[in-house]
Design a protein around this motif. Structure first.
Motif, PDB file in Angstrom:
ATOM      1  N   GLY A  39      42.721 -10.767  22.731  1.00 10.82           N
ATOM      2  CA  GLY A  39      42.482 -10.861  21.381  1.00 10.82           C
ATOM      3  C   GLY A  39      41.921 -12.294  20.930  1.00 10.82           C
ATOM      4  O   GLY A  39      40.795 -12.558  20.134  1.00 10.82           O
ATOM      5  N   VAL A  40      42.596 -13.239  21.404  1.00 12.24           N
ATOM      6  CA  VAL A  40      42.008 -14.825  21.247  1.00 12.24           C
ATOM      7  C   VAL A  40      40.633 -14.895  21.844  1.00 12.24           C
ATOM      8  O   VAL A  40      39.782 -15.620  21.247  1.00 12.24           O
ATOM      9  CB  VAL A  40      42.944 -15.762  21.770  1.00 12.24           C
ATOM     10  N   LEU A  41      40.375 -14.354  23.077  1.00  9.51           N
ATOM     11  CA  LEU A  41      39.055 -14.628  23.532  1.00  9.51           C
ATOM     12  C   LEU A  41      37.925 -13.811  22.925  1.00  9.51           C
ATOM     13  O   LEU A  41      36.759 -14.277  22.516  1.00  9.51           O
ATOM     14  CB  LEU A  41      39.173 -13.937  25.145  1.00  9.51           C
ATOM     15  N   ASN A  42      38.322 -12.820  22.347  1.00  3.60           N
ATOM     16  CA  ASN A  42      37.284 -11.791  21.383  1.00  3.60           C
ATOM     17  C   ASN A  42      37.026 -12.610  20.195  1.00  3.60           C
ATOM     18  O   ASN A  42      36.177 -12.733  19.719  1.00  3.60           O
ATOM     19  CB  ASN A  42      37.701 -10.557  21.034  1.00  3.60           C
ATOM     20  N   GLY A  46      32.258 -15.088  20.729  1.00  8.06           N
ATOM     21  CA  GLY A  46      31.223 -14.102  20.417  1.00  8.06           C
ATOM     22  C   GLY A  46      31.791 -12.570  20.206  1.00  8.06           C
ATOM     23  O   GLY A  46      30.872 -11.716  20.162  1.00  8.06           O
ATOM     24  N   GLY A  47      33.039 -12.581  20.085  1.00 11.03           N
ATOM     25  CA  GLY A  47      33.722 -10.915  20.095  1.00 11.03           C
ATOM     26  C   GLY A  47      33.322 -10.000  21.259  1.00 11.03           C
ATOM     27  O   GLY A  47      33.449  -8.989  21.126  1.00 11.03           O
ATOM     28  N   CYS A  48      33.233 -11.078  22.652  1.00 13.54           N
ATOM     29  CA  CYS A  48      32.909  -9.945  23.535  1.00 13.54           C
ATOM     30  C   CYS A  48      33.685 -10.362  24.891  1.00 13.54           C
ATOM     31  O   CYS A  48      33.990  -9.575  25.862  1.00 13.54           O
ATOM     32  CB  CYS A  48      31.576 -10.111  24.097  1.00 13.54           C
ATOM     33  N   LEU A  49      34.082 -11.693  25.090  1.00 12.35           N
ATOM     34  CA  LEU A  49      34.716 -11.970  26.239  1.00 12.35           C
ATOM     35  C   LEU A  49      35.951 -11.203  26.700  1.00 12.35           C
ATOM     36  O   LEU A  49      36.062 -10.680  27.940  1.00 12.35           O
ATOM     37  CB  LEU A  49      35.102 -13.540  26.482  1.00 12.35           C
ATOM     38  N   GLY A  50      36.759 -10.880  25.807  1.00 11.52           N
ATOM     39  CA  GLY A  50      38.042 -10.024  26.072  1.00 11.52           C
ATOM     40  C   GLY A  50      37.743  -8.715  26.568  1.00 11.52           C
ATOM     41  O   GLY A  50      38.179  -8.001  27.263  1.00 11.52           O
ATOM     42  N   TYR A  51      36.415  -8.267  25.802  1.00 10.93           N
ATOM     43  CA  TYR A  51      36.340  -6.835  26.456  1.00 10.93           C
ATOM     44  C   TYR A  51      35.773  -6.736  27.814  1.00 10.93           C
ATOM     45  O   TYR A  51      35.849  -6.029  28.418  1.00 10.93           O
ATOM     46  CB  TYR A  51      35.036  -6.180  25.610  1.00 10.93           C
ATOM     47  N   PHE A  52      35.012  -7.798  28.294  1.00  9.61           N
ATOM     48  CA  PHE A  52      34.357  -7.845  29.543  1.00  9.61           C
ATOM     49  C   PHE A  52      35.508  -7.923  30.690  1.00  9.61           C
ATOM     50  O   PHE A  52      35.657  -7.271  31.833  1.00  9.61           O
ATOM     51  CB  PHE A  52      33.545  -9.079  29.701  1.00  9.61           C
ATOM     52  N   MET A  53      36.687  -8.619  29.943  1.00  5.47           N
ATOM     53  CA  MET A  53      37.742  -8.786  31.000  1.00  5.47           C
ATOM     54  C   MET A  53      38.505  -7.609  31.202  1.00  5.47           C
ATOM     55  O   MET A  53      39.322  -7.370  32.230  1.00  5.47           O
ATOM     56  CB  MET A  53      38.670  -9.782  30.424  1.00  5.47           C
TER      57      MET A  53
END
Length: 113
Positions: A39-42, A46-53
């Motif tokens: 959640g924090v990374l997203n 840019g709203g995206c790093l957590g999704y990549f992870m």
């Protein structure tokens, strides 16, 4: 009961989500990713790093594109909203994965398989 008897056929694999256009079902990684981190990374990147992870790559790319487009056209308002929505959604997706529920590449919020 052993289902792998000679002459028996294994069950077919589960169908891909979205007619096979969005990727395969995403299962939890070992160890599972921390929902708060996702959640924090997203929120911050840019709203995206957590999704990549967590494996929702196309969703991360879409969030990043909308985030970048929102900066000049809405003075950052759309980008801020995308970051907040992606943070909440990423948290819920990571929480589902941590609980052992598979998610699809385009599942949102509490929508689980």
């Amino acid at each position: 009961m052993d289902t792998n008897l000679p002459g028996s056929t294994p069950p077919p694999p589960p169908p891909a989500l979205g007619g096979g256009t969005g990727g395969e079902v995403i299962h939890s990684q070992q160890p599972p990713k921390d929902p708060i981190l996702i959640g924090v990374l997203n929120l911050l990147v840019g709203g995206c790093l957590g999704y990549f992870m967590i494996g929702q790559k196309l969703k991360g790319i879409a969030a990043l594109v909308i985030w970048v487009i929102g900066i000049p056209f809405t003075c950052g308002t759309l980008s801020g909203l995308i970051g907040i929505v992606a943070a909440v959604d990423g948290y819920l997706q990571a929480q589902a994965l941590q609980a052992g529920h598979p998610v699809g590449p385009w599942t949102f919020f509490q929508q689980h398989l």
